[in-house]
Design a protein around this motif. Structure first.
Motif, PDB file in Angstrom:
ATOM      1  N   GLY A 302       0.821  -1.214   0.000  1.00 25.14           N
ATOM      2  CA  GLY A 302       0.000   0.000   0.000  1.00 25.14           C
ATOM      3  C   GLY A 302       0.847   1.252   0.000  1.00 25.14           C
ATOM      4  N   THR A 303       0.631   2.110   1.006  1.00 24.58           N
ATOM      5  CA  THR A 303       1.380   3.364   1.115  1.00 24.58           C
ATOM      6  C   THR A 303       2.648   3.197   1.944  1.00 24.58           C
ATOM      7  N   ALA A 304       2.947   1.964   2.330  1.00 23.83           N
ATOM      8  CA  ALA A 304       4.152   1.641   3.112  1.00 23.83           C
ATOM      9  C   ALA A 304       4.182   2.379   4.442  1.00 23.83           C
ATOM     10  N   THR A 305       3.003   2.552   5.057  1.00 18.32           N
ATOM     11  CA  THR A 305       2.932   3.293   6.329  1.00 18.32           C
ATOM     12  C   THR A 305       2.344   2.453   7.461  1.00 18.32           C
ATOM     13  N   MET A 306       2.276   1.132   7.289  1.00 15.17           N
ATOM     14  CA  MET A 306       1.814   0.287   8.396  1.00 15.17           C
ATOM     15  C   MET A 306       2.921   0.174   9.440  1.00 15.17           C
ATOM     16  N   THR A 307       2.526   0.073  10.699  1.00 18.55           N
ATOM     17  CA  THR A 307       3.512   0.060  11.779  1.00 18.55           C
ATOM     18  C   THR A 307       4.202  -1.296  11.883  1.00 18.55           C
ATOM     19  N   ASN A 308       5.437  -1.280  12.378  1.00 18.16           N
ATOM     20  CA  ASN A 308       6.185  -2.519  12.585  1.00 18.16           C
ATOM     21  C   ASN A 308       5.512  -3.416  13.617  1.00 18.16           C
ATOM     22  N   VAL A 309       4.877  -2.778  14.608  1.00 19.46           N
ATOM     23  CA  VAL A 309       4.199  -3.547  15.654  1.00 19.46           C
ATOM     24  C   VAL A 309       3.082  -4.396  15.044  1.00 19.46           C
ATOM     25  N   PHE A 310       2.310  -3.792  14.152  1.00 23.84           N
ATOM     26  CA  PHE A 310       1.221  -4.528  13.499  1.00 23.84           C
ATOM     27  C   PHE A 310       1.779  -5.626  12.590  1.00 23.84           C
ATOM     28  N   LEU A 311       2.823  -5.313  11.833  1.00 24.12           N
ATOM     29  CA  LEU A 311       3.426  -6.317  10.953  1.00 24.12           C
ATOM     30  C   LEU A 311       4.009  -7.485  11.747  1.00 24.12           C
ATOM     31  N   ASP A 312       4.570  -7.192  12.918  1.00 22.85           N
ATOM     32  CA  ASP A 312       5.061  -8.265  13.794  1.00 22.85           C
ATOM     33  C   ASP A 312       3.933  -9.219  14.149  1.00 22.85           C
ATOM     34  N   ARG A 313       2.767  -8.651  14.468  1.00 22.62           N
ATOM     35  CA  ARG A 313       1.605  -9.465  14.837  1.00 22.62           C
ATOM     36  C   ARG A 313       1.126 -10.302  13.649  1.00 22.62           C
ATOM     37  N   VAL A 314       1.205  -9.748  12.453  1.00 23.30           N
ATOM     38  CA  VAL A 314       0.804 -10.505  11.257  1.00 23.30           C
ATOM     39  C   VAL A 314       1.650 -11.765  11.133  1.00 23.30           C
ATOM     40  N   PHE A 315       2.964 -11.623  11.306  1.00 23.24           N
ATOM     41  CA  PHE A 315       3.846 -12.773  11.145  1.00 23.24           C
ATOM     42  C   PHE A 315       3.833 -13.700  12.357  1.00 23.24           C
ATOM     43  N   GLN A 316       3.345 -13.209  13.485  1.00 20.67           N
ATOM     44  CA  GLN A 316       3.192 -14.082  14.658  1.00 20.67           C
ATOM     45  C   GLN A 316       1.959 -14.965  14.547  1.00 20.67           C
ATOM     46  N   GLU A 317       0.867 -14.401  14.030  1.00 20.45           N
ATOM     47  CA  GLU A 317      -0.422 -15.093  14.038  1.00 20.45           C
ATOM     48  C   GLU A 317      -0.729 -15.849  12.751  1.00 20.45           C
ATOM     49  N   CYS A 318      -0.226 -15.372  11.617  1.00 22.07           N
ATOM     50  CA  CYS A 318      -0.572 -15.990  10.331  1.00 22.07           C
ATOM     51  C   CYS A 318       0.406 -17.108   9.977  1.00 22.07           C
ATOM     52  N   LEU A 319      -0.047 -17.987   9.089  1.00 15.91           N
ATOM     53  CA  LEU A 319       0.774 -19.118   8.673  1.00 15.91           C
ATOM     54  C   LEU A 319       1.946 -18.627   7.834  1.00 15.91           C
ATOM     55  N   THR A 320       3.172 -18.979   8.264  1.00 19.49           N
ATOM     56  CA  THR A 320       4.373 -18.602   7.523  1.00 19.49           C
ATOM     57  C   THR A 320       5.283 -19.819   7.363  1.00 19.49           C
TER      58      THR A 320
END
Length: 453
Positions: A302-320
């Motif tokens: 997107g606009t590359a303005t999502m926070t690192n804290v939120f992105l950390d949660r994405v990779f913690q909770e989603c299948l990787t």
């Protein structure tokens, strides 16, 4: 003599001589035997009336095991024959055309504009002439359902015909989907739906331009939307009934229209431009070209303005896979962020925001995510906004049942879930919300300038 009296006397008389004493257990056993004997005799002919269970139809049929190949084949063939019979019961194109001629012939004047109408008497006449396949549509219930405000008590012929067409289409689609229901239990697994859509592609003119090498990615993109919204518990299967009830199949089959407008294609998730856009974004984010996205690569979304804290949660909770995200997981991410007003999307984001896994958001969790927004504001030279003010605004927008906790249902009920989640995870989204009044005023000024010119 009454059987109760016989039983009493029998028990009072020793059966093995006057000096033989029985144990307490023996007496109880004999009592039960005698009771059963005399009670059965007393009931007499009633015994047979309790055998009505023999007339109950069988309602459970065991599914064949994997090694029962013959039974599996028999079941598949019988289901295919059943579905073929159901398909023959539907109106074909010639019968639908005949129905339209009959309706037009029996219309009841006067017309409303250019719309032909029909009253109940003529409606029944058409039903008698239309044939047995149409019988289900010519009922008082259907007529009443389509009756609105006509002063003559008539219904629109076009509305009724569209109703019949819609019913026929639903049944045809259900039969078509059921052919891919390998388990025969009324649901489709991911592989079943993939096969259905793959074989549907050649029948959709709007997808003629797709290269065959892209088919697998297109099918994955299309199927993901069904499973993201219709399988919230991630069971890996969707009821055919739920597929028919949602609008996704309508959007997919809209691609049969050869003259579909560019605007409609851009807003349709299943169109070729939309699928290519999503896959193209994925390829652009994948800077190392390994077919997966790292957290750093996803941060440019997107606009590359999502926070690192939120992105950390994405990779913690989603299948990787080894800390990186594949295309299917990315599609879930995109569907959630592009449809933030939808309950399924809010559920996805809420799970990421609920860092303590308590089932609600409190002041601590809100502050945890907003601190990252404040840090980004400092980096970009903006004056940080007070968390206390933002927290009060969020609770005022949501109005949760518990004044200290925000549940997922509170977010959904408030119709402000998209705004709240945007404020907490995306600097650009927060800035847009914070400056909404100035942006609206600027839009109004630009509109006025265009009007002057």
């Amino acid at each position: 003599m009454d059987w109760k009296e016989v039983l009493r006397r029998r028990l009072a008389t020793p059966s093995n001589g006057p000096n033989k004493k029985k144990s307490e257990q023996e007496l109880k056993d004999e009592e039960m035997d005698l009771f059963t004997k005399y009670y059965s005799k007393w009931k007499g002919g009633r015994k047979n009336t309790n055998e009505f269970y023999k007339t109950i139809p069988r309602f459970y049929y065991r599914l064949p095991a994997e090694d029962e190949v013959l039974l599996q084949k028999l079941r598949e063939e019988s289901r295919a024959v059943f579905l073929q019979r159901k398909s023959r019961e539907l109106l074909d194109n010639e019968e639908l055309q005949n129905l339209w001629f009959l309706l037009d012939k029996h219309q009841t004047p006067p017309m409303i504009g250019e719309e032909a109408m029909i009253n109940y008497e003529n409606f029944l006449k058409v039903g008698e002439k239309a044939g047995p396949k149409c019988k289900q549509f010519f009922t008082a219930k259907v007529f009443a359902k389509l009756l609105h405000t006509d002063s003559y008590g008539r219904i629109s012929i076009m509305q009724f015909f569209n109703y019949v067409m819609r019913k026929v289409w639903l049944h045809q689609t259900r039969i078509g989907l059921s052919l891919y229901d390998v388990a025969g239990q009324g649901y489709l697994r991911e592989s079943d739906l993939e096969n259905y859509i793959l074989e549907l592609i050649p029948t959709l003119p709007q997808l003629d331009g797709l290269e065959k090498s892209f088919y697998s990615f297109y099918v994955c993109t299309a199927v993901r939307k069904f499973f993201f919204f219709l399988d919230p518990l991630r069971t890996g299967k969707i009821k055919i009934q739920d597929i028919l009830a949602c609008s996704f199949l309508d959007d997919l089959l809209e691609l049969r229209d050869e003259e579909l407008s560019k605007e409609s294609q851009e807003t349709n998730w299943f169109s070729a431009p939309s699928a290519l856009r999503v896959y193209g974004q994925y390829l652009n984010l994948d800077k190392d070209h390994n077919g997966m996205l790292s957290k750093e690569e996803l941060s440019r979304y997107g606009t590359a303005t999502m926070t690192n804290v939120f992105l950390d949660r994405v990779f913690q909770e989603c299948l990787t896979y080894d800390g990186e995200m594949d295309y299917k997981t990315y599609l879930d991410f995109v569907l959630a962020l592009e449809n933030r007003k939808e309950p399924a999307a809010l559920q996805y984001i809420f799970k990421l925001l609920d860092i303590e896994n308590k089932g609600y958001l409190n002041v601590f969790s809100l502050n945890y995510f907003f601190r990252a927004i404040q840090e980004l504001m400092k980096i970009h030279g903006q004056d940080p906004v007070s968390f206390q003010d933002v927290k009060d605004e969020i609770f005022d927008m949501v109005k949760p049942k518990d004044p200290l906790k925000i549940s997922l249902q509170d977010l959904i009920n408030s119709n402000q879930g998209d705004t709240v989640t945007t404020i907490l995870i995306d600097l650009n989204g927060f800035w847009t919300y914070e400056n909404r009044e100035a942006l609206v005023a600027n839009d109004n000024e630009n509109s006025a300038d265009l009007d002057d010119t």
